[in-house]
Structure formats: C-alpha cells, structure tokens
Design a protein around this motif. Structure first.
Motif, PDB file in Angstrom:
ATOM      1  N   ALA A   1      -5.564   2.699   3.505  1.00 41.32           N
ATOM      2  CA  ALA A   1      -6.351   3.654   2.710  1.00 41.32           C
ATOM      3  C   ALA A   1      -6.127   3.492   1.207  1.00 41.32           C
ATOM      4  N   THR A   2      -4.881   3.211   0.799  1.00 37.43           N
ATOM      5  CA  THR A   2      -4.573   3.166  -0.639  1.00 37.43           C
ATOM      6  C   THR A   2      -3.787   1.893  -0.961  1.00 37.43           C
TER       7      THR A   2
ATOM      8  N   GLY B   1      -0.923   1.745  -8.342  1.00 36.93           N
ATOM      9  CA  GLY B   1      -2.165   2.307  -7.849  1.00 36.93           C
ATOM     10  C   GLY B   1      -2.220   3.792  -8.168  1.00 36.93           C
ATOM     11  N   THR B   2      -3.428   4.343  -8.267  1.00 34.79           N
ATOM     12  CA  THR B   2      -3.625   5.760  -8.618  1.00 34.79           C
ATOM     13  C   THR B   2      -4.475   6.432  -7.557  1.00 34.79           C
ATOM     14  N   ARG B   3      -4.060   7.671  -7.187  1.00 33.13           N
ATOM     15  CA  ARG B   3      -4.827   8.440  -6.196  1.00 33.13           C
ATOM     16  C   ARG B   3      -4.812   9.897  -6.610  1.00 33.13           C
TER      17      ARG B   3
ATOM     18  N   TYR C   1       5.646  10.561   0.790  1.00 28.80           N
ATOM     19  CA  TYR C   1       4.942   9.282   0.799  1.00 28.80           C
ATOM     20  C   TYR C   1       5.945   8.160   1.002  1.00 28.80           C
TER      21      TYR C   1
ATOM     22  N   ASN D   1      -3.171  10.872   2.772  1.00 30.88           N
ATOM     23  CA  ASN D   1      -4.172   9.965   3.342  1.00 30.88           C
ATOM     24  C   ASN D   1      -3.936   9.704   4.833  1.00 30.88           C
TER      25      ASN D   1
ATOM     26  N   SER E   1       0.857  -1.182   0.000  1.00 35.68           N
ATOM     27  CA  SER E   1       0.000   0.000   0.000  1.00 35.68           C
ATOM     28  C   SER E   1       0.889   1.225   0.000  1.00 35.68           C
TER      29      SER E   1
END
Length: 225
Positions: free
Chosen positions: A167-168, A179-181, A190, A161, A155
């Motif tokens: 969360a992701t 993954g995309t946010r 991050y 977040n 993750s």
C-alpha cells in the motif's frame, strides 16, 4: 598801447563764437525720452524670466486692461452680463442632462425585480466539522539505507493501511528510504517491510509492544494541525 588793444578783430570773433557754442550746448534741452519703449524693454526682460503660464497670464491681463480702457463702462457691463448668462445656460444644461451610461428605470424592470428576487436560490448553511479525527496530516517516514543494506525495496505498514505491504512503498533518495502518507491525529503503530518479507522496526522511534502478528513495530504520535 596795451596788448588787449593790439588784438585783431578776428581773435575777438573766434572767442565770441566759442562762447556762444558753449552757451548753446548748455541751454539745448535733452532729447525726448520714449517712456513707452523703455516700458516695453523692461516688460520683455521680465517676460524672459517668467514661465510659459505666467507669460500667457500676463498677456491676458494686458489684453483685458486694454479692453477696459478702450470700451465704455456700459459696453463692458453688457458684455460681462452676456458672458455670465451664456455660461449659466451651458452649465445648467450639462447638470440637468442625465449621464448617457445610466439606464433609465422602466416599468418592465421594476415589475420584474420581485420575481427575480423570488427566483433566487435560497442560501444553504455550511456545516463545519469540529472532529479532529476526520483531519489528515501529511506524515513522512524515513529509514536510513545503512540500517537495511540488503534492501532492494522498502514499504511502510501500519494500522493506517491495514498492514498492507504494497500500500505504501518508499523511495530511495540520497541514502534514505522515504515516503509520505496522510494520517489522522493520534497514536499509530507501524513498521518497515524490506524486500516484501522482512519486518523492521524504526530504530529512531519508540518500540511498540502491541504490534499485530508478533512482529517488531514502532510508535508515532501525529499532532493535530
């Protein structure tokens, strides 16, 4: 006695008959020429080379010409005047008649127009924001699976977040955790979390010296669209 006197009377008669036949053939007039028939043949030949519209127009012209010669000038003038008068009456009635699809205005319609205008909802102004921080840019995070060979789940956590491990989550696609946010434009810190416990910095991004909790982290700069 000469040879001429020895000729028989029958020979003289035959010569005279032949001479008269030749004279008659020369003096006989040629047969009468049917000029009308010749004109019809020529017209038929021309007609075969014309288009249907040209043939129809030629026939109409021929009928009109025949009518002109068959009637007197007085009759022709009266006929043309009557035809022009009829066409004038028809066109005048057509032009003066209102279209069937156009509704005629009524007193009710005119009276209700101001009321309808007054009842219309007022226009509301649309306020546009110029704050770039309120925008969100889809941002993709990538981690090569070879960098985390023991990872069963990965993750991404960060200041976007609240460093929430769940969360992701990322998915494994073709040997890459991805993954995309959506992130707001600007600088973000991050990190990747492997198997829910191990924090890993992004080996392809600048390291962050201000990571919370003293754990490794990376920096990403999101550009405004």
């Amino acid at each position: 006695m000469s040879d001429r006197h020895r000729e028989s009377p029958h020979a003289h008669a035959a010569d005279d008959a032949l001479l008269m036949a030749q004279i008659k053939a020369v003096l006989t007039p040629m047969p009468a020429v049917d000029r009308r028939r010749i004109a019809q043949i020529l017209a038929a030949a021309r007609d075969r080379r014309r288009t249907p519209w040209q043939r129809l127009r030629a026939r109409g012209d021929a009928l009109l010409e025949r009518w002109r010669f068959a009637t007197s000038p007085l009759v022709r003038g009266a006929t043309l005047a009557a035809a022009a008068l009829a066409v004038g009456f028809v066109s005048r009635g057509f032009l003066m008649r209102p279209p069937a699809s156009t509704p005629q205005p009524t007193a009710t319609t005119v009276a209700s127009a101001p009321a309808a205008t007054a009842a219309a909802a007022p226009l509301q102004p649309v306020e546009a924001t110029a704050d770039a921080a309120s925008l969100r840019v889809p941002t993709q995070f990538l981690l090569d699976a070879r960098d985390v060979p023991t990872a069963a789940q990965v993750s991404v956590v960060g200041d976007f977040n609240d460093w929430n491990v769940t969360a992701t989550p990322l998915t494994l696609e073709n040997g890459v955790w991805t993954g995309t946010r959506p992130l707001a434009p600007g600088r973000h810190v991050y990190a990747f979390v492997v198997n829910g416990t191990t924090w890993v910095a992004d080996p392809r991004a600048p390291p962050a010296a201000d990571t919370d909790f003293g754990r490794p982290g990376s920096i990403i700069i999101v550009q405004a669209p």
